[in-house]
Design an enzyme around this catalytic site. Structure first.
Site, PDB file in Angstrom:
ATOM      1  N   GLY A  76      37.007 -22.552  41.803  1.00  0.00           N
ATOM      2  CA  GLY A  76      38.231 -21.826  42.146  1.00  0.00           C
ATOM      3  C   GLY A  76      39.459 -22.350  41.420  1.00  0.00           C
ATOM      4  N   THR A 138      35.874 -36.848  48.871  1.00  0.00           N
ATOM      5  CA  THR A 138      34.691 -36.731  48.010  1.00  0.00           C
ATOM      6  C   THR A 138      33.672 -37.767  48.428  1.00  0.00           C
ATOM      7  OG1 THR A 138      33.750 -37.141  45.825  1.00  0.00           O
ATOM      8  CG2 THR A 138      35.891 -38.089  46.206  1.00  0.00           C
ATOM      9  N   ASP A 140      31.823 -39.054  46.363  1.00  0.00           N
ATOM     10  CA  ASP A 140      31.681 -39.941  45.199  1.00  0.00           C
ATOM     11  C   ASP A 140      32.588 -41.174  45.276  1.00  0.00           C
ATOM     12  OD1 ASP A 140      30.104 -37.859  44.336  1.00  0.00           O
ATOM     13  OD2 ASP A 140      31.606 -37.041  42.972  1.00  0.00           O
TER      14      ASP A 140
HETATM   15  O1  F6P Z   1      31.478 -34.463  43.544  1.00  0.00           O
HETATM   16  C1  F6P Z   1      30.541 -34.343  44.566  1.00  0.00           C
HETATM   17  C2  F6P Z   1      29.182 -33.984  44.008  1.00  0.00           C
HETATM   18  O2  F6P Z   1      28.278 -33.908  45.085  1.00  0.00           O
HETATM   19  C3  F6P Z   1      28.667 -34.928  42.917  1.00  0.00           C
HETATM   20  O3  F6P Z   1      28.195 -36.142  43.437  1.00  0.00           O
HETATM   21  C4  F6P Z   1      27.630 -34.068  42.274  1.00  0.00           C
HETATM   22  O4  F6P Z   1      27.413 -34.443  40.931  1.00  0.00           O
HETATM   23  C5  F6P Z   1      28.268 -32.692  42.326  1.00  0.00           C
HETATM   24  O5  F6P Z   1      29.227 -32.725  43.369  1.00  0.00           O
HETATM   25  C6  F6P Z   1      27.291 -31.579  42.611  1.00  0.00           C
HETATM   26  O6  F6P Z   1      27.989 -30.388  42.572  1.00  0.00           O
HETATM   27  P1  F6P Z   1      27.407 -28.996  43.040  1.00  0.00           P
HETATM   28  O7  F6P Z   1      27.554 -28.924  44.538  1.00  0.00           O
HETATM   29  O8  F6P Z   1      28.237 -28.003  42.336  1.00  0.00           O
HETATM   30  O9  F6P Z   1      25.950 -28.953  42.646  1.00  0.00           O
END
Ligand code: F6P
Length: 360
Positions: A76, A138, A140
């Site tokens: 988005g 997050t 992460d």
């Molecule tokens: O940033 C959070 C996260 O879960 C990362 O750890 C991972 O690489 C990414 O998002 C996965 O994204 P999506 O939900 O778009 O597959």
């Protein structure tokens, strides 16, 4: 302060609903201020039925729920939105339209709950006059300016439990079990879960590894009588002089998708005679109920963001420092993403205890 808005953007993280609940309750009960929820990140400002009033009823019972009652979108970006024009797919900048949508609502503040990408956009919207306040989320844990983001603790606990469960099968079958974990370019999930779950090898994006060194560690363990090994591998880990493994290339709309390094490592180990299996934990790390720590942090962030809005602290982000909730300038927080430091206590502790980072 009469009316504020709140949106959640980027990938979901456990604790988003706790933030929304805390912000709504604080705004209404402490400041007698209305709250509007914006659905699906910034998209809500230009979508039909994208705005919903949030009263106390709307946030009842959501504290333990994962996901976000507002929905989210990690594509988005108002500065790069995919639209069909004359039958052709094209990417356009709709940020002015978004700003108009925000202005029409007469918001005194817009609380933006998001990770790196969503908060960068918030900072850019501030340049166009939008009174934004950032709330870092997050799994992460890679946002600068704060010691920790909510969602991280839950992800680590899920990853740790997975390692515990893999241990029993590894031991029973005398196998190598590889667990691939999320985190993008930051290795915090693998480091924390790896230490908490007793992994023998931890591979991080911040510490490029050598395949031979990983195999050497497993061989050493076998020689000492441990016939199984557990590996916690960040999705962003890469061999020395090599590249990260992508499961999908990035483009104007999508970030590159990491995935596959766990299988590369396991394939190598099988080639060296060690029976190996791979588990990719994936989105299980983001789902379900938040831990007590994440609910506590998310609640404090949500309430602090409303207090910050009342003080007019725009273009700032709530953050944790020394256990206290403070606020920092958004651009300063975003300037340097957080990464595992090679000399930090967790890395040193793991090394002291014989854990291999594959760099020996
Ligand atoms: O940033 C959070 C996260 O879960 C990362 O750890 C991972 O690489 C990414 O998002 C996965 O994204 P999506 O939900 O778009 O597959």
């Amino acid at each position: 302060m009469k009316r504020i808005g709140i949106l959640t953007g980027g990938g979901d993280a456990p604790g988003l609903n706790a933030v929304i609940r805390a912000a709504v309750k604080t705004a209404i009960l402490e400041f007698n201020c209305d709250v509007l929820g914006i659905r699906d990140g910034y998209d809500g400002f230009i979508a039909q039925a994208g705005i919903v009033p949030l009263d106390l009823n709307a946030v009842r019972g959501i504290l333990p729920r994962g996901g976000t009652i507002l929905g989210t979108a990690n594509r988005g970006n108002p500065y790069a939105r995919k639209v069909i024009k004359d039958g052709v797919e094209t990417v356009v900048d709709v940020s002015d339209e978004i700003v108009q949508g925000i202005n029409k609502l007469g918001l005194d503040a817009l609380l933006v709950v998001g990770g790196d990408g969503t908060l960068h956009i918030a900072h850019e919207l501030f340049q166009k006059g939008v009174p934004v306040i950032g709330i870092p989320k997050t799994i992460d844990n890679d946002i600068g300016g704060t010691e920790v983001t909510f969602g991280f603790d839950t992800a680590v606990n899920i990853a740790m439990e997975a390692l515990d469960r893999l241990h029993t099968t590894a031991e029973a079958h005398h196998r190598v079990m590889v667990l691939e974990l999320m985190g993008r370019d930051a290795g915090f999930i693998a480091l924390h879960a790896g230490v908490a779950g007793g992994a023998d090898v931890i591979l991080l994006p911040e510490i490029p590894f050598r395949y031979e060194s990983v195999a050497g560690k497993i061989k050493d363990r076998v020689e000492l009588g441990s016939m199984f090994s557990i590996l916690a591998v960040s999705e962003g880990a890469k061999p020395m002089g090599g590249e990260q493994v992508l499961s999908r290339q990035g483009d104007q709309m999508y970030s590159p998708r990491l995935g596959g390094i766990g299988h590369r490592v396991a394939d190598y180990l099988e080639g060296q005679g060690f029976e190996s299996r791979v588990t990719v934990l994936g989105h299980l790390q983001r789902g379900g109920t938040p831990t007590a720590f994440d609910r506590w942090l998310a609640t404090r962030y949500g309430a602090a963001a409303v207090r910050l809005a009342d003080r007019g602290g725009y273009d700032r982000m709530v953050a944790l420092s020394g256990g206290k909730v403070i606020d920092v300038k958004l651009d300063e927080a975003l300037a340097l993403p957080r990464r595992v430091q090679l000399d930090e206590d967790g890395v040193v502790t793991a090394r002291n205890m014989g854990v291999s980072f594959g760099d020996g």
